[in-house]
Design a protein around this motif. Structure first.
Motif, PDB file in Angstrom:
ATOM      1  N   LEU A 104     -12.494  29.643  63.214  1.00 39.76           N
ATOM      2  CA  LEU A 104     -12.334  28.594  64.218  1.00 39.76           C
ATOM      3  C   LEU A 104     -10.895  28.526  64.722  1.00 39.76           C
ATOM      4  N   TRP A 105      -9.937  28.566  63.801  1.00 46.53           N
ATOM      5  CA  TRP A 105      -8.549  28.389  64.186  1.00 46.53           C
ATOM      6  C   TRP A 105      -7.906  29.658  64.743  1.00 46.53           C
ATOM      7  N   SER A 106      -8.519  30.799  64.529  1.00 43.46           N
ATOM      8  CA  SER A 106      -8.009  32.019  65.165  1.00 43.46           C
ATOM      9  C   SER A 106      -8.056  31.877  66.678  1.00 43.46           C
ATOM     10  N   THR A 107      -9.155  31.324  67.169  1.00 40.00           N
ATOM     11  CA  THR A 107      -9.287  31.101  68.605  1.00 40.00           C
ATOM     12  C   THR A 107      -8.283  30.061  69.091  1.00 40.00           C
ATOM     13  N   LYS A 108      -8.087  29.001  68.307  1.00 42.68           N
ATOM     14  CA  LYS A 108      -7.136  27.961  68.688  1.00 42.68           C
ATOM     15  C   LYS A 108      -5.711  28.529  68.751  1.00 42.68           C
ATOM     16  N   CYS A 109      -5.387  29.415  67.827  1.00 41.25           N
ATOM     17  CA  CYS A 109      -4.057  30.037  67.839  1.00 41.25           C
ATOM     18  C   CYS A 109      -3.867  30.898  69.085  1.00 41.25           C
ATOM     19  N   GLU A 110      -4.882  31.665  69.426  1.00 41.00           N
ATOM     20  CA  GLU A 110      -4.784  32.505  70.620  1.00 41.00           C
ATOM     21  C   GLU A 110      -4.600  31.650  71.869  1.00 41.00           C
ATOM     22  N   GLU A 111      -5.297  30.530  71.936  1.00 38.30           N
ATOM     23  CA  GLU A 111      -5.143  29.623  73.071  1.00 38.30           C
ATOM     24  C   GLU A 111      -3.742  29.035  73.113  1.00 38.30           C
ATOM     25  N   LEU A 112      -3.203  28.677  71.946  1.00 40.23           N
ATOM     26  CA  LEU A 112      -1.862  28.101  71.883  1.00 40.23           C
ATOM     27  C   LEU A 112      -0.794  29.109  72.276  1.00 40.23           C
ATOM     28  N   SER A 129      -3.090  30.897  56.307  1.00 43.78           N
ATOM     29  CA  SER A 129      -4.320  30.497  56.995  1.00 43.78           C
ATOM     30  C   SER A 129      -4.027  30.265  58.473  1.00 43.78           C
ATOM     31  N   LYS A 130      -5.047  30.409  59.296  1.00 44.35           N
ATOM     32  CA  LYS A 130      -4.874  30.214  60.732  1.00 44.35           C
ATOM     33  C   LYS A 130      -4.571  28.756  61.071  1.00 44.35           C
ATOM     34  N   LEU A 131      -5.089  27.844  60.274  1.00 42.30           N
ATOM     35  CA  LEU A 131      -4.768  26.435  60.479  1.00 42.30           C
ATOM     36  C   LEU A 131      -3.288  26.188  60.246  1.00 42.30           C
ATOM     37  N   ALA A 132      -2.742  26.770  59.176  1.00 37.98           N
ATOM     38  CA  ALA A 132      -1.309  26.639  58.904  1.00 37.98           C
ATOM     39  C   ALA A 132      -0.486  27.340  59.980  1.00 37.98           C
ATOM     40  N   ALA A 133      -0.961  28.496  60.454  1.00 34.19           N
ATOM     41  CA  ALA A 133      -0.254  29.216  61.507  1.00 34.19           C
ATOM     42  C   ALA A 133      -0.164  28.376  62.776  1.00 34.19           C
ATOM     43  N   TYR A 134      -1.243  27.691  63.088  1.00 35.30           N
ATOM     44  CA  TYR A 134      -1.250  26.816  64.267  1.00 35.30           C
ATOM     45  C   TYR A 134      -0.271  25.664  64.077  1.00 35.30           C
ATOM     46  N   SER A 135      -0.308  25.050  62.901  1.00 36.51           N
ATOM     47  CA  SER A 135       0.570  23.909  62.624  1.00 36.51           C
ATOM     48  C   SER A 135       2.042  24.313  62.690  1.00 36.51           C
ATOM     49  N   PHE A 136       2.382  25.447  62.069  1.00 35.07           N
ATOM     50  CA  PHE A 136       3.768  25.908  62.090  1.00 35.07           C
ATOM     51  C   PHE A 136       4.204  26.265  63.515  1.00 35.07           C
ATOM     52  N   SER A 137       3.296  26.807  64.314  1.00 32.75           N
ATOM     53  CA  SER A 137       3.631  27.173  65.687  1.00 32.75           C
ATOM     54  C   SER A 137       3.958  25.940  66.519  1.00 32.75           C
ATOM     55  N   VAL A 138       3.144  24.901  66.370  1.00 25.52           N
ATOM     56  CA  VAL A 138       3.392  23.660  67.106  1.00 25.52           C
ATOM     57  C   VAL A 138       4.722  23.045  66.685  1.00 25.52           C
ATOM     58  N   ARG A 267      12.465  32.375  59.358  1.00 21.81           N
ATOM     59  CA  ARG A 267      11.414  32.835  58.455  1.00 21.81           C
ATOM     60  C   ARG A 267      10.722  31.679  57.737  1.00 21.81           C
ATOM     61  N   PHE A 268      11.317  30.505  57.821  1.00 16.39           N
ATOM     62  CA  PHE A 268      10.754  29.340  57.155  1.00 16.39           C
ATOM     63  C   PHE A 268      10.650  28.189  58.154  1.00 16.39           C
ATOM     64  N   PRO A 269       9.713  27.281  57.937  1.00 14.79           N
ATOM     65  CA  PRO A 269       9.574  26.147  58.862  1.00 14.79           C
ATOM     66  C   PRO A 269      10.858  25.319  58.905  1.00 14.79           C
ATOM     67  N   VAL A 270      11.210  24.890  60.102  1.00 17.04           N
ATOM     68  CA  VAL A 270      12.392  24.060  60.307  1.00 17.04           C
ATOM     69  C   VAL A 270      11.930  22.705  60.795  1.00 17.04           C
ATOM     70  N   LEU A 271      12.346  21.643  60.120  1.00  9.91           N
ATOM     71  CA  LEU A 271      11.912  20.298  60.485  1.00  9.91           C
ATOM     72  C   LEU A 271      12.408  19.948  61.882  1.00  9.91           C
ATOM     73  N   SER A 272      11.462  19.552  62.774  1.00  8.38           N
ATOM     74  CA  SER A 272      11.822  19.230  64.144  1.00  8.38           C
ATOM     75  C   SER A 272      12.633  17.954  64.230  1.00  8.38           C
ATOM     76  N   MET A 273      12.549  17.079  63.209  1.00  6.70           N
ATOM     77  CA  MET A 273      13.304  15.826  63.249  1.00  6.70           C
ATOM     78  C   MET A 273      14.806  16.094  63.158  1.00  6.70           C
ATOM     79  N   PHE A 274      15.181  17.238  62.577  1.00  7.10           N
ATOM     80  CA  PHE A 274      16.588  17.596  62.501  1.00  7.10           C
ATOM     81  C   PHE A 274      16.955  18.652  63.543  1.00  7.10           C
ATOM     82  N   PHE A 275      15.936  19.385  64.029  1.00  8.94           N
ATOM     83  CA  PHE A 275      16.236  20.479  64.953  1.00  8.94           C
ATOM     84  C   PHE A 275      15.388  20.388  66.199  1.00  8.94           C
TER      85      PHE A 275
END
Length: 275
Positions: A104-112, A129-138, A267-275
């Motif tokens: 399901l989330w593979s398609t959502k990632c491609e759309e994003l 996981s594709k869900l995590a990939a989507y979350s990290f991308s956003v 290479r690691f998630p960066v918190l958007s509240m600081f960046f």
């Protein structure tokens, strides 16, 4: 007509009414052939309506996942946008199992990622996981502070702005319209280079610095990038996740590289509240 005959006809009429009521849903055919309501039919209909209402409520309260099954629910969820699918993760464990599917989330990632200039490296890690990939991308797409990885991973178009001296702008193909824009390259050792034969570059040494840190009181100081001792450049993040750095003299723009294997950036998630 004798008394006995009257009693006999009355008994036959009652028998006929009881028999007919079985097929007329409470309607009774009297001895004259007229259809009337049998006693208690209203109570039966009222009870039937109540039963039907309770059955309707029970149908409404049934879990769609149990009614349709996981394959059908996944098909239904595929037509929803990503935030709606994310909310369905909170319904139950069963829903979470369906709504977190990689299929399901593979398609959502491609759309994003469609139309984006850069794909975050953190979303391309193996085993993610594709869900995590989507979350990290956003999360990475909301980041407005550039890092050394961003500078070094991308190739940059360079041109002078209108505020630069005429001599420099006359050497710039961006203003002359004589060729492709000049390019600049940032390296992990802190240096910067250009393409061979670049008339503006001239072969001189060049270094860069990124300024982003905390100051007193937990505040974050102004974020900028500086080349040698030239005026500092403000950093902007565009809706397509590309970068732009500029001052009154010149401008750098990251060249789209969404097809770069493994992605780009931290290479690691960066918190958007600081960046």
């Amino acid at each position: 007509m004798t008394r006995i005959e009257e009693l006999q006809r009355g008994i036959e009429a009652e028998a006929t009414a009881d028999f007919t009521a079985l097929f007329c849903d409470g309607e009774v055919v009297d001895s004259g052939g007229d259809v009337t309501k049998s006693p208690g039919s209203k109570r039966k209909k009222k009870r039937k309506r109540q039963d039907g209402a309770e059955e309707g409520k029970s149908e409404v309260l049934q879990d769609p996942l149990e009614v349709f099954g996981s394959d059908m629910m996944m098909m239904i969820l595929s037509y929803l946008d990503a935030p709606s699918v994310a909310l369905s993760l909170l319904v139950s464990r069963g829903w979470h199992g369906v709504a977190s599917s990689d299929r399901l989330w593979s398609t959502k990632c491609e759309e994003l990622w469609c139309g984006k200039a850069h794909i975050p490296r953190v979303s391309q890690e193996r085993g993610l996981s594709k869900l995590a990939a989507y979350s990290f991308s956003v999360m990475d797409g909301k980041r407005s502070r550039i890092t050394k990885d961003d500078l070094c991973d991308h190739v940059w178009n360079f041109h002078f702005n209108r505020g630069a001296p005429d001599y420099w702008r006359n050497l710039d193909p961006y203003w002359k319209g004589t060729g492709p824009p000049m390019r600049r390259y940032f390296h992990p050792d802190g240096s910067q280079t250009a393409d061979p034969g670049d008339q503006v570059w001239g072969g001189h040494e060049c270094c860069y610095s990124i300024v982003t840190s905390f100051v007193g009181g937990g505040k974050i100081r102004e974020h900028y990038v500086r080349i040698n001792r030239w005026p500092q450049m403000s950093v902007f993040r565009k809706p397509d996740w590309s970068w732009e750095m500029s001052n009154h003299l010149y401008c750098y723009s990251s060249i789209p590289d969404a097809d770069k294997e493994g992605g780009t950036g931290p290479r690691f998630p960066v918190l958007s509240m600081f960046f």
